[in-house]
Design a protein around this motif. Sequence first.
Motif, PDB file in Angstrom:
ATOM      1  N   ASP A 159     -52.620  38.101 -21.280  1.00  0.00           N
ATOM      2  CA  ASP A 159     -52.484  36.655 -21.157  1.00  0.00           C
ATOM      3  C   ASP A 159     -51.043  36.294 -21.476  1.00  0.00           C
ATOM      4  O   ASP A 159     -50.551  36.620 -22.567  1.00  0.00           O
ATOM      5  N   MET A 160     -50.364  35.640 -20.531  1.00  0.00           N
ATOM      6  CA  MET A 160     -48.954  35.314 -20.690  1.00  0.00           C
ATOM      7  C   MET A 160     -48.738  33.817 -20.522  1.00  0.00           C
ATOM      8  O   MET A 160     -48.746  33.314 -19.394  1.00  0.00           O
ATOM      9  N   PRO A 161     -48.530  33.083 -21.607  1.00  0.00           N
ATOM     10  CA  PRO A 161     -48.202  31.659 -21.468  1.00  0.00           C
ATOM     11  C   PRO A 161     -46.861  31.496 -20.738  1.00  0.00           C
ATOM     12  O   PRO A 161     -45.908  32.241 -20.987  1.00  0.00           O
ATOM     13  N   HIS A 162     -46.828  30.558 -19.807  1.00  0.00           N
ATOM     14  CA  HIS A 162     -45.620  30.257 -19.031  1.00  0.00           C
ATOM     15  C   HIS A 162     -45.345  28.761 -19.065  1.00  0.00           C
ATOM     16  O   HIS A 162     -46.266  27.955 -19.103  1.00  0.00           O
ATOM     17  N   TYR A 163     -44.057  28.418 -19.031  1.00  0.00           N
ATOM     18  CA  TYR A 163     -43.623  27.037 -18.874  1.00  0.00           C
ATOM     19  C   TYR A 163     -43.137  26.858 -17.439  1.00  0.00           C
ATOM     20  O   TYR A 163     -42.568  27.770 -16.855  1.00  0.00           O
ATOM     21  N   ARG A 164     -43.342  25.657 -16.917  1.00  0.00           N
ATOM     22  CA  ARG A 164     -42.789  25.315 -15.605  1.00  0.00           C
ATOM     23  C   ARG A 164     -41.671  24.297 -15.826  1.00  0.00           C
ATOM     24  O   ARG A 164     -41.918  23.161 -16.217  1.00  0.00           O
ATOM     25  N   TYR A 165     -40.464  24.750 -15.591  1.00  0.00           N
ATOM     26  CA  TYR A 165     -39.274  23.896 -15.654  1.00  0.00           C
ATOM     27  C   TYR A 165     -39.076  23.303 -14.271  1.00  0.00           C
ATOM     28  O   TYR A 165     -39.151  24.024 -13.266  1.00  0.00           O
ATOM     29  N   VAL A 166     -38.825  22.005 -14.190  1.00  0.00           N
ATOM     30  CA  VAL A 166     -38.757  21.309 -12.903  1.00  0.00           C
ATOM     31  C   VAL A 166     -37.475  20.484 -12.786  1.00  0.00           C
ATOM     32  O   VAL A 166     -37.032  19.875 -13.743  1.00  0.00           O
ATOM     33  N   ALA A 167     -36.939  20.491 -11.580  1.00  0.00           N
ATOM     34  CA  ALA A 167     -35.859  19.567 -11.193  1.00  0.00           C
ATOM     35  C   ALA A 167     -36.347  18.808  -9.965  1.00  0.00           C
ATOM     36  O   ALA A 167     -36.965  19.376  -9.076  1.00  0.00           O
TER      37      ALA A 167
END
Length: 171
Positions: A159-167
Amino acid sequence: MIIETDRLYMREMNQADFTSLCKILQDEKVMYAYEGAFNDNEVQEWLNRQISRYKKWGFGLLAVILKETDEMIGQCGLTMQPWKGTEVLEIGYLFARLFWHKGYATEAATACKKYAFEILKADEVCSIIRDTNTASQQVALRNGMSIKDSWTKHYRGVDMPHYRYVAVAEK
């Protein structure tokens, strides 16, 4: 597709890039966010996936070439990635360890963001980054992105938590 910056140019990868790609994808330290280095078959699958993306979408991860030496130092580009039941346009980047902390990832990622907005006319672009990958998070921040949301991916039994960075494109 060729993207050019002051120090780099990016082009589609091909089979001749296999050895250079192995130097990146088979380095345990480079691949820590992927839970370990790839074997030869996994590198070939990765390369085949990029070539398929070029045919399907007209873009994918590109070979990043250092103009000064004409060597492949990494990969960066645009891909369609699954995110919470949909697909999002992502800027991905992965560089050989020798070329870390020299600004190449930010330079390449910034050029890809510009391409996404100016050529592809995208409304938004993101970078999906594992929560433990602080170096890539810093690249996303320098690329004018901010965290929009998070999600846990399951990869290689982990299980790998990920963040979504957005522009978002300027209107």
